[in-house]
Design an enzyme around this catalytic site. Structure first.
Site, PDB file in Angstrom:
ATOM      1  CB  THR A  94      -0.890   0.031   1.263  1.00 33.32           C
ATOM      2  OG1 THR A  94      -1.657  -1.162   1.304  1.00 33.32           O
ATOM      3  CG2 THR A  94      -1.818   1.231   1.231  1.00 33.32           C
ATOM      4  CE  LYS A 169      -5.087  -0.973   1.638  1.00 32.02           C
ATOM      5  NZ  LYS A 169      -5.482  -2.156   2.331  1.00 32.02           N
ATOM      6  CE  LYS A 244       1.596   2.337   4.119  1.00 33.43           C
ATOM      7  NZ  LYS A 244       2.136   1.046   3.726  1.00 33.43           N
TER       8      LYS A 244
HETATM    9  P1  NAD Z   1       5.921  -5.850   7.208  1.00 32.99           P
HETATM   10  O1  NAD Z   1       6.652  -4.709   7.785  1.00 32.99           O
HETATM   11  O2  NAD Z   1       5.573  -7.031   8.072  1.00 32.99           O
HETATM   12  O3  NAD Z   1       6.684  -6.418   5.914  1.00 32.99           O
HETATM   13  C1  NAD Z   1       7.458  -5.631   5.050  1.00 32.99           C
HETATM   14  C2  NAD Z   1       8.738  -6.408   4.780  1.00 32.99           C
HETATM   15  O4  NAD Z   1       9.509  -5.707   3.811  1.00 32.99           O
HETATM   16  C3  NAD Z   1       9.624  -6.587   6.011  1.00 32.99           C
HETATM   17  O5  NAD Z   1       9.853  -7.969   6.230  1.00 32.99           O
HETATM   18  C4  NAD Z   1      10.907  -5.847   5.648  1.00 32.99           C
HETATM   19  O6  NAD Z   1      12.073  -6.457   6.178  1.00 32.99           O
HETATM   20  C5  NAD Z   1      10.876  -5.918   4.143  1.00 32.99           C
HETATM   21  N1  NAD Z   1      11.684  -4.889   3.484  1.00 32.99           N
HETATM   22  C6  NAD Z   1      11.733  -3.554   3.740  1.00 32.99           C
HETATM   23  N2  NAD Z   1      12.583  -2.953   2.868  1.00 32.99           N
HETATM   24  C7  NAD Z   1      13.059  -3.929   2.054  1.00 32.99           C
HETATM   25  C8  NAD Z   1      13.972  -3.944   0.971  1.00 32.99           C
HETATM   26  N3  NAD Z   1      14.562  -2.823   0.553  1.00 32.99           N
HETATM   27  N4  NAD Z   1      14.231  -5.122   0.360  1.00 32.99           N
HETATM   28  C9  NAD Z   1      13.648  -6.265   0.789  1.00 32.99           C
HETATM   29  N5  NAD Z   1      12.771  -6.321   1.825  1.00 32.99           N
HETATM   30  C10 NAD Z   1      12.496  -5.160   2.436  1.00 32.99           C
HETATM   31  O7  NAD Z   1       4.581  -5.228   6.577  1.00 32.99           O
HETATM   32  P2  NAD Z   1       3.254  -6.012   6.122  1.00 32.99           P
HETATM   33  O8  NAD Z   1       2.250  -5.995   7.226  1.00 32.99           O
HETATM   34  O9  NAD Z   1       3.645  -7.291   5.487  1.00 32.99           O
HETATM   35  O10 NAD Z   1       2.688  -4.998   5.023  1.00 32.99           O
HETATM   36  C11 NAD Z   1       3.265  -4.901   3.733  1.00 32.99           C
HETATM   37  C12 NAD Z   1       2.435  -3.918   2.925  1.00 32.99           C
HETATM   38  O11 NAD Z   1       1.089  -4.377   2.854  1.00 32.99           O
HETATM   39  C13 NAD Z   1       2.377  -2.509   3.515  1.00 32.99           C
HETATM   40  O12 NAD Z   1       2.424  -1.587   2.485  1.00 32.99           O
HETATM   41  C14 NAD Z   1       1.041  -2.496   4.251  1.00 32.99           C
HETATM   42  O13 NAD Z   1       0.505  -1.187   4.348  1.00 32.99           O
HETATM   43  C15 NAD Z   1       0.208  -3.371   3.329  1.00 32.99           C
HETATM   44  N6  NAD Z   1      -0.924  -4.030   3.990  1.00 32.99           N
HETATM   45  C16 NAD Z   1      -0.789  -4.622   5.200  1.00 32.99           C
HETATM   46  C17 NAD Z   1      -1.883  -5.234   5.799  1.00 32.99           C
HETATM   47  C18 NAD Z   1      -1.762  -5.905   7.145  1.00 32.99           C
HETATM   48  O14 NAD Z   1      -2.809  -6.229   7.743  1.00 32.99           O
HETATM   49  N7  NAD Z   1      -0.557  -6.153   7.661  1.00 32.99           N
HETATM   50  C19 NAD Z   1      -3.135  -5.224   5.155  1.00 32.99           C
HETATM   51  C20 NAD Z   1      -3.239  -4.661   3.890  1.00 32.99           C
HETATM   52  C21 NAD Z   1      -2.127  -4.051   3.315  1.00 32.99           C
END
Ligand code: NAD
Length: 296
Positions: A94, A169, A244
């Site tokens: 997102t 979204k 966010k």
């Molecule tokens: P998270 O922080 O658990 O996962 C993100 C991952 O990206 C981490 O493991 C981090 O180490 C990795 N990362 C960061 N920079 C990186 C790079 N340069 N190279 C490789 N890996 C890298 O977050 P999440 O909850 O998995 O969410 C991911 C996305 O999905 C976000 O944009 C969030 O807004 C969206 N989202 C999350 C949810 C939810 O319920 N968690 C729901 C809908 C959407």
């Protein structure tokens, strides 16, 4: 079956990549955190040493990263250079609409196909492969991505051109944030008026006040069995993530010149909720802020 590079194996990315493996795809992955790579290996994802390595032999690259900054860094940090021409880049993070459009431009200038495809459904939906994908990009990119996204989700909707998935979204989540505050205010008023939670629920659920926030995710315990309110406000959808998305909506509204006064108020209220240290709890806990702290 496709060769897929998956970059970002966090709370969402890990189960999503696992579902691609279950669907029979050959998945390689990369995350900055070694522990996440190990967990992914446990789900059949082959760990790579860099994002570029994960992209180099892939037909499709999926990113699931925190924000626009990381997506653009990954795209510009060797991934687009390493991938073969015509690789399809799907970004399911997102992120802000402007960064999503920049990501599309960078990918297409490098000879790739691009799709923004953020999700709703949270970690539960990611585990159960029941996410909703909102996609933005060309018809050709969407057609190629659709069967892949269907391995991770139940509904896949083509919303329009570059950035349209992100736009859908943030519009949806702005509605949800406002609705949840509305439901919370109504229950708070009912309490002051001596009206029982059950009476308000039964009436509003069958009347024009009905909403998903009320009937599927009620912020008051005891009315909707699966709601986080019955589980001590354990997310679900964390207040920090709602904040966010509301901030992204406000940024987009400012750029587009849209008037969103309730979206702005919702962003302020969830900002306070997070400042109270509640960012890690479910967003339906906003009802405690509406009542006043200690008014649980
Ligand atoms: P998270 O922080 O658990 O996962 C993100 C991952 O990206 C981490 O493991 C981090 O180490 C990795 N990362 C960061 N920079 C990186 C790079 N340069 N190279 C490789 N890996 C890298 O977050 P999440 O909850 O998995 O969410 C991911 C996305 O999905 C976000 O944009 C969030 O807004 C969206 N989202 C999350 C949810 C939810 O319920 N968690 C729901 C809908 C959407």
């Amino acid at each position: 079956m496709a060769r897929i590079g998956f970059i970002g194996l966090g709370n969402m990315g890990l189960p999503m990549a696992g579902n691609l493996v279950k669907a029979g795809h050959a998945v390689v992955g990369f995350d900055l955190v070694g522990e996440n790579l190990e967990r992914a290996a446990g789900r059949g994802v082959n760990p790579e040493r860099s994002a570029a390595d994960a992209a180099k032999d892939a037909e499709i690259v999926v990113t699931m990263l925190p924000a626009g900054k990381q997506v653009l860094e990954v795209y510009q940090g060797g991934v687009l250079g390493a991938a073969r021409a015509n690789t399809l880049f799907i970004d399911s993070s997102t992120i802000d609409v402007a960064s999503a459009r920049s990501a599309h431009r960078l990918a297409t200038e490098a000879g790739m196909l691009a799709l923004d495809a953020p999700v709703s459904g949270g970690v539960g939906g990611a585990e159960a492969a029941s996410l909703t994908f909102m996609a933005g990009g060309t018809t050709a990119a969407f057609a190629q991505a659709k069967p892949i996204l269907e391995s991770m989700g139940r509904r896949v909707i083509h919303c329009g051109d570059a950035g349209a998935g992100q736009a859908a979204k943030i519009c949806n989540n702005m509605m949800l944030g406002i609705n949840m505050i509305g439901v919370s205010e109504a229950f708070t008023l009912a309490e002051k008026l001596g009206l029982s939670h059950k009476a308000l629920f039964d009436v509003a659920a069958a009347s024009s006040g009905q909403s998903w926030a009320l009937t599927s995710y009620c912020p008051v315990p005891g009315l909707v069995a699966a709601a986080p309110a019955n589980n001590n406000y354990k997310p679900g959808f964390a207040s920090a993530l709602m904040l966010k998305d509301l901030k992204l909506a406000q940024e987009a509204a400012a750029v587009a010149g849209a008037s969103t006064p309730l979206g702005a108020a919702a962003a302020q209220l969830f900002g306070l909720h997070n400042a109270w240290g509640e960012g890690g709890t479910d967003f339906s806990g906003i009802i405690h802020l509406i009542r006043g702290r200690g008014g649980q």
